[in-house]
Scaffold this motif. Structure first.
Motif, PDB file in Angstrom:
ATOM      1  N   VAL A 138       0.818  -1.212   0.000  1.00 42.62           N
ATOM      2  CA  VAL A 138       0.000   0.000   0.000  1.00 42.62           C
ATOM      3  C   VAL A 138       0.856   1.267   0.000  1.00 42.62           C
ATOM      4  O   VAL A 138       0.338   2.366  -0.170  1.00 42.62           O
ATOM      5  N   ASP A 139       2.158   1.099   0.205  1.00 43.26           N
ATOM      6  CA  ASP A 139       3.001   2.292   0.255  1.00 43.26           C
ATOM      7  C   ASP A 139       4.456   1.885   0.048  1.00 43.26           C
ATOM      8  O   ASP A 139       4.851   0.785   0.430  1.00 43.26           O
ATOM      9  N   GLN A 140       5.242   2.759  -0.575  1.00 45.18           N
ATOM     10  CA  GLN A 140       6.689   2.528  -0.627  1.00 45.18           C
ATOM     11  C   GLN A 140       7.409   3.869  -0.687  1.00 45.18           C
ATOM     12  O   GLN A 140       6.968   4.790  -1.365  1.00 45.18           O
ATOM     13  N   VAL A 141       8.474   3.960   0.065  1.00 48.85           N
ATOM     14  CA  VAL A 141       9.255   5.197   0.117  1.00 48.85           C
ATOM     15  C   VAL A 141      10.725   4.820   0.043  1.00 48.85           C
ATOM     16  O   VAL A 141      11.196   3.962   0.788  1.00 48.85           O
ATOM     17  N   GLN A 142      11.443   5.444  -0.878  1.00 50.81           N
ATOM     18  CA  GLN A 142      12.888   5.220  -0.962  1.00 50.81           C
ATOM     19  C   GLN A 142      13.535   6.334  -0.157  1.00 50.81           C
ATOM     20  O   GLN A 142      13.605   7.473  -0.605  1.00 50.81           O
ATOM     21  N   GLN A 143      13.954   6.005   1.078  1.00 51.60           N
ATOM     22  CA  GLN A 143      14.654   7.003   1.875  1.00 51.60           C
ATOM     23  C   GLN A 143      16.144   6.907   1.566  1.00 51.60           C
ATOM     24  O   GLN A 143      16.557   6.052   0.788  1.00 51.60           O
ATOM     25  N   GLU A 144      16.909   7.725   2.206  1.00 50.75           N
ATOM     26  CA  GLU A 144      18.334   7.826   1.865  1.00 50.75           C
ATOM     27  C   GLU A 144      19.014   6.459   1.784  1.00 50.75           C
ATOM     28  O   GLU A 144      19.505   6.048   0.752  1.00 50.75           O
ATOM     29  N   ASP A 145      18.991   5.740   2.898  1.00 52.72           N
ATOM     30  CA  ASP A 145      19.642   4.432   2.855  1.00 52.72           C
ATOM     31  C   ASP A 145      18.689   3.306   3.236  1.00 52.72           C
ATOM     32  O   ASP A 145      19.109   2.222   3.593  1.00 52.72           O
ATOM     33  N   THR A 146      17.409   3.602   3.181  1.00 53.03           N
ATOM     34  CA  THR A 146      16.412   2.597   3.554  1.00 53.03           C
ATOM     35  C   THR A 146      15.272   2.597   2.538  1.00 53.03           C
ATOM     36  O   THR A 146      14.824   3.651   2.089  1.00 53.03           O
ATOM     37  N   TYR A 147      14.860   1.396   2.213  1.00 52.86           N
ATOM     38  CA  TYR A 147      13.695   1.258   1.344  1.00 52.86           C
ATOM     39  C   TYR A 147      12.543   0.778   2.233  1.00 52.86           C
ATOM     40  O   TYR A 147      12.636  -0.282   2.855  1.00 52.86           O
ATOM     41  N   VAL A 148      11.503   1.596   2.324  1.00 49.24           N
ATOM     42  CA  VAL A 148      10.397   1.301   3.242  1.00 49.24           C
ATOM     43  C   VAL A 148       9.162   0.912   2.435  1.00 49.24           C
ATOM     44  O   VAL A 148       8.737   1.640   1.541  1.00 49.24           O
ATOM     45  N   THR A 149       8.613  -0.238   2.752  1.00 46.62           N
ATOM     46  CA  THR A 149       7.364  -0.650   2.095  1.00 46.62           C
ATOM     47  C   THR A 149       6.343  -0.995   3.174  1.00 46.62           C
ATOM     48  O   THR A 149       6.703  -1.385   4.285  1.00 46.62           O
ATOM     49  N   ARG A 150       5.065  -0.873   2.815  1.00 50.77           N
ATOM     50  CA  ARG A 150       4.010  -1.201   3.774  1.00 50.77           C
ATOM     51  C   ARG A 150       3.025  -2.150   3.103  1.00 50.77           C
ATOM     52  O   ARG A 150       2.617  -1.936   1.964  1.00 50.77           O
ATOM     53  N   TRP A 151       2.691  -3.201   3.817  1.00 55.21           N
ATOM     54  CA  TRP A 151       1.870  -4.277   3.254  1.00 55.21           C
ATOM     55  C   TRP A 151       0.677  -4.540   4.158  1.00 55.21           C
ATOM     56  O   TRP A 151       0.832  -4.709   5.361  1.00 55.21           O
ATOM     57  N   ARG A 152      -0.502  -4.588   3.549  1.00 55.30           N
ATOM     58  CA  ARG A 152      -1.703  -4.876   4.338  1.00 55.30           C
ATOM     59  C   ARG A 152      -2.402  -6.108   3.795  1.00 55.30           C
ATOM     60  O   ARG A 152      -2.493  -6.297   2.580  1.00 55.30           O
ATOM     61  N   SER A 153      -2.877  -6.936   4.702  1.00 55.42           N
ATOM     62  CA  SER A 153      -3.620  -8.108   4.253  1.00 55.42           C
ATOM     63  C   SER A 153      -4.947  -7.654   3.657  1.00 55.42           C
ATOM     64  O   SER A 153      -5.616  -6.787   4.204  1.00 55.42           O
ATOM     65  N   GLU A 154      -5.320  -8.239   2.509  1.00 53.41           N
ATOM     66  CA  GLU A 154      -6.598  -7.886   1.878  1.00 53.41           C
ATOM     67  C   GLU A 154      -7.747  -8.594   2.573  1.00 53.41           C
ATOM     68  O   GLU A 154      -8.849  -8.079   2.669  1.00 53.41           O
ATOM     69  N   ILE A 155      -7.475  -9.815   3.003  1.00 53.09           N
ATOM     70  CA  ILE A 155      -8.414 -10.560   3.840  1.00 53.09           C
ATOM     71  C   ILE A 155      -7.560 -11.124   4.990  1.00 53.09           C
ATOM     72  O   ILE A 155      -6.339 -11.194   4.866  1.00 53.09           O
ATOM     73  N   PRO A 156      -8.179 -11.516   6.114  1.00 51.00           N
ATOM     74  CA  PRO A 156      -7.359 -12.059   7.207  1.00 51.00           C
ATOM     75  C   PRO A 156      -6.548 -13.273   6.749  1.00 51.00           C
ATOM     76  O   PRO A 156      -7.027 -14.078   5.948  1.00 51.00           O
ATOM     77  N   LEU A 157      -5.317 -13.369   7.248  1.00 52.42           N
ATOM     78  CA  LEU A 157      -4.386 -14.403   6.785  1.00 52.42           C
ATOM     79  C   LEU A 157      -3.928 -15.299   7.940  1.00 52.42           C
ATOM     80  O   LEU A 157      -3.939 -14.882   9.097  1.00 52.42           O
ATOM     81  N   ALA A 158      -3.477 -16.499   7.576  1.00 51.56           N
ATOM     82  CA  ALA A 158      -2.957 -17.428   8.584  1.00 51.56           C
ATOM     83  C   ALA A 158      -1.565 -17.012   9.040  1.00 51.56           C
ATOM     84  O   ALA A 158      -1.160 -17.294  10.163  1.00 51.56           O
ATOM     85  N   ALA A 159      -0.808 -16.372   8.156  1.00 50.07           N
ATOM     86  CA  ALA A 159       0.589 -16.069   8.473  1.00 50.07           C
ATOM     87  C   ALA A 159       1.067 -14.919   7.611  1.00 50.07           C
ATOM     88  O   ALA A 159       0.480 -14.627   6.569  1.00 50.07           O
ATOM     89  N   ALA A 160       2.138 -14.297   8.067  1.00 52.82           N
ATOM     90  CA  ALA A 160       2.772 -13.253   7.262  1.00 52.82           C
ATOM     91  C   ALA A 160       4.235 -13.622   7.067  1.00 52.82           C
ATOM     92  O   ALA A 160       4.842 -14.255   7.921  1.00 52.82           O
ATOM     93  N   GLY A 161       4.764 -13.235   5.926  1.00 47.75           N
ATOM     94  CA  GLY A 161       6.176 -13.496   5.649  1.00 47.75           C
ATOM     95  C   GLY A 161       6.708 -12.420   4.730  1.00 47.75           C
ATOM     96  O   GLY A 161       5.941 -11.633   4.157  1.00 47.75           O
ATOM     97  N   PHE A 162       8.027 -12.369   4.585  1.00 47.96           N
ATOM     98  CA  PHE A 162       8.619 -11.379   3.684  1.00 47.96           C
ATOM     99  C   PHE A 162       9.933 -11.900   3.146  1.00 47.96           C
ATOM    100  O   PHE A 162      10.473 -12.905   3.622  1.00 47.96           O
TER     101      PHE A 162
END
Ligand SMILES: [Zn+2]
Length: 831
Positions: A413-437
């Motif tokens: 749902v979001d991504q920002v390229q900061q100076e030395d960090t890449y920030v992303t944000r992820w939301r479940s569309e429906i409830p999930l059993a687990a999260a991973g990356f």
């Protein structure tokens, strides 16, 4: 080696003072001290608590344990200001030497057979000379009339207790979380626990457990010291209840349920993970002061905070430093009961070994254990703990080094390229059993498969693991030196990204096939990433597939990896199908896990059939049958180890291969057999239409919920055809009894005769189908095939029950030949 649990600095007073709390609770709640973690982890065996025990009998459901000898009792370790009388109520441990007797007689036929497999007997009747008990039920009160206290030094008995406790710890089995929870709860009954570890004459140490928090309360297991394995000899619900009924509501005994996670996770180039995780959960039972979570102990928690800003005490096992596993509990203790209804906890933790650097720009993020989940306190030893029966909302913010890319479960749902960090944000569309990356230096390939975006994140550099892979026959097998050069070149360019396009196409194809056969894909994207191991794992909308699946055929050859279909088509389709089997539909208990792995294995075969040719499907089926009929190290036929329904219990110290062989192979066969019974050769456009309708109904009915074997059976019964009604009652019991709840692969001998019938142009077909190699009540449905010239038709079905099934029928023609089972319709051996 360190074996005791790490004591997190001292409990409530310190932590509350640190949080600036002006009201020290010590004076108000002295019991706090008496029941601290330390007190439970190291019980005190006092001289005055040593007794002789005479004629004591503990009745525990189907088990009776009798004790005659000496017993030392343990109570919470030296409390500051504890009170004698109150303490006596809190006795929770005992060590015994003398003459003891255990009798355990399961009622259920399948449990009797499992006990025979492990012990040689349907009823376990054995003497023991030593015992260690841990309990939060009324064991001490029951023993009291049989005790004569004889104050003396409990030395040897205390040593016995500590030795056994250490041995449990080495299996990651810790009873302390449960003891603390039981002792601090306002209503101890739902947590009542009785554990008896007995040194038996015939079988060495055995552990009997009666656990009120487990839907299958009764359990007998053995810890195998040499293999570090736990063998479950039997496990069943109390009072003779049917295990099929106790998991109907799989979370019924959970005193809290997680609704939502908000995770803020940072990872750096050295693979260190730091996280702040907020958990929203509902407490369903009043009076609970201890909540049990599971978290990888490589992640060290620094703070647990309630919504009102108060810090809570917490306990974890020692930091394993990669050397051993001491359990994964995270015990959170509150000075007052958690209020029923909505609660929030915030966890801060960090650690270095949950993510591994496995090559240049190459990281492996393990799928489990990186955020706190519900636990019954029994670590990996729990059969009942089941993440896949749960569905939760996730909001994950992921911060990775700026030069890398990242992908996670859910929708970005979001991504920002900061100076030395890449920030992303992820939301479940429906409830999930687990999260991973996953994150790393990736080449990304995106393709559209219908409504779904397929995104392959393939590493630009090969995994370090490839350096240690042995090359079959070395390069010497290439006789001509001009062949060696290309091989070396090929191996040097083993960066998974080379195969990214192919993987994207295949996963897209798999997904579209599964949608057609099983029902809609649940999420908007499906991301695929490579991991440096020979296995794969499917997380909702994110699958991890083995690096071996990212090799081309030339490279696979060089490594001696022969079965290309198993490594590519079948394997990727298997992992893709877990989006349905595990996620779109979960499973209710370990008994039902074949609905995931068996169905996934079937899905892989189905993909091989449509991608290659029908012959591939049948080859894989026959190989599966072969595996089931092979003997394991103890000369037991894999199939005979136990029924599909035994799930993970199929693997034990003596039979380590039971689970993967039976659950994957027989599970796939079960779905194949249903497919063949529903198969409609007349429907030339889609002979699998009925099968697909059934599977669509299953995924629709149980969408984003767990299902049980009985739930699936009910769906099959909804779609069954008249010829499948073997018992004439509209039920598929005959099928599930034979193939899921029971064992056995029948052998068939088919004899027939065709002679002129009573009228001109009529022929009388008669014969018999002999069934052997299975129990006499084994039922199945075997198709007959007529051959005429080059044509073959499926002419009908024989309802087989017992050793002989005679049949006769009048035909208007004379078939050239009559055979059975041409479509491998039944898992059997045709002689
Ligand atoms: Zn699988």
């Amino acid at each position: 080696m360190v074996v005791s649990s790490r004591i997190v600095p001292h409990l409530l007073v310190l932590s509350l003072l640190a949080a600036g709390c002006a009201r020290p609770l010590a004076a108000r709640e002295p019991v706090e001290y008496a029941l601290s973690w330390e007190a439970v982890a190291s019980p005190t065996f006092l001289d005055k608590d040593v007794a002789s025990v005479l004629g004591a009998r503990l009745e525990r459901d189907a088990a009776t344990i009798s004790l005659d000898g000496m017993c030392a009792f343990g109570r919470p370790g030296t409390p500051a200001g504890g009170q004698g009388d109150q303490e006596r109520q809190k006795v929770f441990a005992a060590a015994f030497r003398g003459t003891g007797h255990l009798r355990l007689a399961p009622n259920l036929p399948t449990e009797k057979r499992q006990l025979v497999l492990h012990s040689g007997h349907e009823v376990l009747d054995t003497e023991f000379s030593e015992a260690v008990l841990v309990f939060t039920d009324n064991t001490f009160e029951e023993l009291a009339p049989h005790l004569s206290f004889q104050p003396t030094d409990p030395g040897e008995l205390r040593i016995l207790y500590n030795e056994r406790k250490n041995s449990w710890t080495h299996y990651g089995l810790n009873w302390e979380p449960r003891v603390l929870k039981g002792l601090l709860a306002a209503q101890p009954q739902p947590h009542a626990l009785f554990v008896a570890e007995l040194n038996t004459r015939q079988h060495g140490w055995l552990t009997f457990v009666l656990d009120a928090a487990d839907p299958e309360e009764v359990e007998l297991h053995q810890l195998d010291a040499s293999q570090q394995r736990r063998s479950v000899w039997t496990k069943f619900p109390v009072e003779g209840r049917d295990p099929r009924h106790v998991f109907t509501e799989p979370l019924a005994r959970h005193e809290y349920r997680v609704q939502r996670y908000a995770l803020d996770v940072s990872v750096n180039k050295d693979a260190e993970l730091k996280a702040v995780t907020e958990v929203q959960f509902t407490v369903r039972r009043p009076g609970e002061r201890v909540l049990l979570f599971a978290l990888d102990p490589n992640l060290r928690v620094s703070k647990v905070t309630r919504a009102d800003g108060r810090d809570l005490s917490f306990f974890q096992p020692d930091d394993p430093h990669d050397r051993f596993f001491l359990g994964d509990y995270l015990v959170v203790v509150s000075s007052a009961p958690f209020p029923t209804g909505e609660n929030h906890l915030r966890f801060e933790y960090a650690g270095e070994r949950v993510i591994r650097k496995v090559g240049a720009g190459n990281y492996f993020c393990q799928s489990f254990g990186w955020y706190p989940t519900f636990s019954d306190g029994r670590s990996g030893a729990s059969l009942t703990r089941n993440q896949f029966a749960v569905r939760v909302d996730f909001d994950l913010t992921l911060r990775v080094p700026g030069e890398f890319l990242a992908v996670a479960t859910g929708k970005k749902v979001d991504q920002v390229q900061q100076e030395d960090t890449y920030v992303t944000r992820w939301r479940s569309e429906i409830p999930l059993a687990a999260a991973g990356f996953a994150f790393g230096e990736y080449k990304v390939v995106t393709r559209q498969a219908g409504e779904t975006s397929i995104e392959v994140y393939a590493n630009k550099n090969p995994h370090d693991a490839f350096r240690s892979l042995p090359m079959v026959g070395g390069l010497g097998r290439f006789r001509n030196p001009t062949e060696v050069g290309p091989v070396l070149l090929a191996l040097q360019s083993m960066n998974p990204s080379r195969l990214a396009d192919e993987v994207a196409i295949e996963v897209g194809n798999s997904l579209q096939l599964m949608e057609k056969v099983f029902g809609p894909y649940p999420y908007s994207k499906l991301a695929v990433t490579n991991i440096p191991y020979a296995y794969g794992q499917g997380w909702p909308s994110l699958i991890y597939v083995s690096m071996l699946s990212f090799l081309d055929s030339f490279q696979r050859d060089a490594f001696g990896l022969r079965d290309h279909v198993q490594l590519t088509d079948t394997f990727r389709a298997h992992e893709t199908s877990h989006q349905w089997w595990g996620h779109a539909v979960g499973w209710k208990s370990y008994h039902d896990q074949w609905l995931s792995e068996g169905f996934a294995e079937f899905s892989g075969m189905l993909y091989a059939m449509l991608r290659r040719e029908p012959g591939e499907y049948f080859r894989l089926l026959r190989e599966g049958r072969q595996r089931l009929l092979e003997h394991d190290e103890t000369q037991t036929v894999y199939e005979a180890i136990g029924p599909l329904y035994a799930g993970r219990r199929l693997s034990s110290a003596d039979h380590p291969g039971g689970y993967p062989v039976v659950v994957y192979q027989k599970g796939a066969w079960v779905l194949h057999m249903l497919r063949m019974m529903l198969y409609d050769p007349q429907n030339t456009k889609n002979p699998d239409e009925r099968f697909m309708a059934m599977m669509h109904d299953f995924t629709r009915t149980y969408f984003n919920q767990p299902a049980s074997t009985e739930d699936f059976k009910a769906i099959v019964e909804k779609h069954m055809l008249p010829h499948m009604d073997v018992d004439g009652n509209g039920k598929m019991d005959w099928f599930f009894d034979s193939w899921v709840y029971g064992t056995g692969i029948p052998e068939y001998q088919f004899e027939y005769n065709v002679e002129p019938g009573p009228q001109e142009g009529q022929y009388l077909l008669s014969g018999v189908l002999r069934q052997s190699g299975v129990r006499s009540d084994f039922r199945s449905l075997v198709p007959l095939f007529f051959h005429q010239g080059k044509n073959m038709i499926r002419a009908g079905w024989l309802r087989v029950r017992g050793p002989e099934t005679p049949f006769q029928t009048l035909l208007p023609f004379r078939p050239d030949q009559v055979t059975i089972n041409e479509g491998e319709d039944v898992l059997c051996i045709v002689k």
